[in-house]
Scaffold this active site. Sequence first.
Site, PDB file in Angstrom:
ATOM      1  N   SER A   1     -61.589 -48.411 -24.867  1.00 20.56           N
ATOM      2  CA  SER A   1     -61.930 -49.792 -25.607  1.00 20.56           C
ATOM      3  C   SER A   1     -60.908 -50.643 -25.258  1.00 20.56           C
ATOM      4  O   SER A   1     -60.601 -50.867 -24.283  1.00 20.56           O
ATOM      5  CB  SER A   1     -62.397 -49.408 -27.121  1.00 20.56           C
ATOM      6  OG  SER A   1     -62.889 -50.523 -27.658  1.00 20.56           O
TER       7      SER A   1
ATOM      8  N   ASP B   1     -73.568 -47.906 -23.812  1.00 16.33           N
ATOM      9  CA  ASP B   1     -72.733 -48.675 -24.752  1.00 16.33           C
ATOM     10  C   ASP B   1     -72.797 -50.253 -25.040  1.00 16.33           C
ATOM     11  O   ASP B   1     -72.922 -50.928 -24.197  1.00 16.33           O
ATOM     12  CB  ASP B   1     -71.176 -48.654 -23.873  1.00 16.33           C
ATOM     13  CG  ASP B   1     -69.858 -49.208 -24.896  1.00 16.33           C
ATOM     14  OD1 ASP B   1     -70.356 -49.724 -25.822  1.00 16.33           O
ATOM     15  OD2 ASP B   1     -68.741 -48.953 -24.104  1.00 16.33           O
TER      16      ASP B   1
ATOM     17  N   HIS C   1     -70.262 -45.818 -26.277  1.00 19.17           N
ATOM     18  CA  HIS C   1     -68.823 -46.297 -25.978  1.00 19.17           C
ATOM     19  C   HIS C   1     -67.714 -45.251 -26.060  1.00 19.17           C
ATOM     20  O   HIS C   1     -66.695 -45.466 -25.895  1.00 19.17           O
ATOM     21  CB  HIS C   1     -68.537 -46.996 -27.301  1.00 19.17           C
ATOM     22  CG  HIS C   1     -67.181 -48.078 -27.349  1.00 19.17           C
ATOM     23  ND1 HIS C   1     -67.130 -48.846 -26.280  1.00 19.17           N
ATOM     24  CD2 HIS C   1     -66.125 -48.060 -28.178  1.00 19.17           C
ATOM     25  CE1 HIS C   1     -66.002 -49.411 -26.577  1.00 19.17           C
ATOM     26  NE2 HIS C   1     -65.292 -49.001 -27.523  1.00 19.17           N
TER      27      HIS C   1
END
Length: 287
Positions: A102, A239, A268
Site C-alpha cells: 500500500s 483492489d 488490496h
Amino acid sequence: MSQSTNTLAVRGAVPRDGFSFGYTIEGEGPTLLVIGSHVFYPRTLSTQLRQKRRLVFIDHRGFAEAQRPLEARDCELETIVDDVAAMCDVLDLGEVDVLGHSGHGYMALEFARRFPERVRRTVLVGTGPSHAEAHMQTGAQIWEALAAPERKARLEADLAVMEKRIRTDPERRFIWMCLGLGARSWFDPVYDAAMLWEGVRVNMPVFDRLWGEVFATYPTRDVLAEIVQPLLICMGRHDHLVAPTETWLPLLPEGNTPRLALFERSAHTPQLEEAELFDTVLLDFLS
C-alpha cells in the site's frame, strides 16, 4: 484466509530520535525487509514464506511509539527513509530485498532510490502509482461502473460504522478507515480485518501528511527511471482502494521495465488473499 503467527519470532525495539521503533524477525534465508508495522504485517505473510526468507518487519514513525510530541519533520518521507536505513544498521541487515505494501510501497521505492547499495530487489504490493487526484479518479470510475450492488451496499453500511468510530476515537482514524473501506479493499467484501489491527498504534499526523499529501505528488515516473534494482509490482484485480493496475503502464520506463503481477482473486492484500500464488510469484522474482 488465515493469519500467520510464529512463536519463534525475535522481537525488540530500537530507540531513535524520540521514538521506539518496534521490529519482528521471523524465518530463515535471505533477508526480506518489510516496511510498515511490525505488528500488522507479520499477520499478512504466510508460514511457508518464512521457510524460504528471513522476514524483518520494522515500524515507521506512523506506527512507532512516540516518546515526545510529534514535529513536522516526523511526517516527511525523507525522515522515514532515514529511519529505515538506521534500522538496517542497528539490526546489521546488510544488503536486503525490500517490500512495501500500500502506501509503504512509496517508502520502499524511496529507500531503493536513495540507498541503491543496500537494496537488491524491490517489491510493491497494492501500491498505486500515486494518490494524485487523476489516478484516484480512475479507480473511482471503475468502482462506480463495475462494483456489484451488494459490494456497494456493504460499503455504505461499513462507512456508517466507520464514521461513528472516528467520532468516538479520532486518534485511531487510520485504522477505522481501513476497516470501514473493507468492501473496497478485500476480495471478500465481508472479510473482517479487525484481528490484523489488534495491538497496532498509530500516529495520525504522519498518515495525514504522507497519505494525504506526499503520496499525492510523489514523482513516480522520475523515481522509476532512477531505480537500478529489479522491481516487482503486485496488484489485486479487485483492489478498489488505490489506483488500478492500468494506471502504472504509462509511467513504466523503457529498457528497465518493472515486472507486473496481477492477482485475479485478490483486492488490496494479495499476500494474504492468495498467499500460495503470491509466495510463488515473490520467490520466483527474488531468486
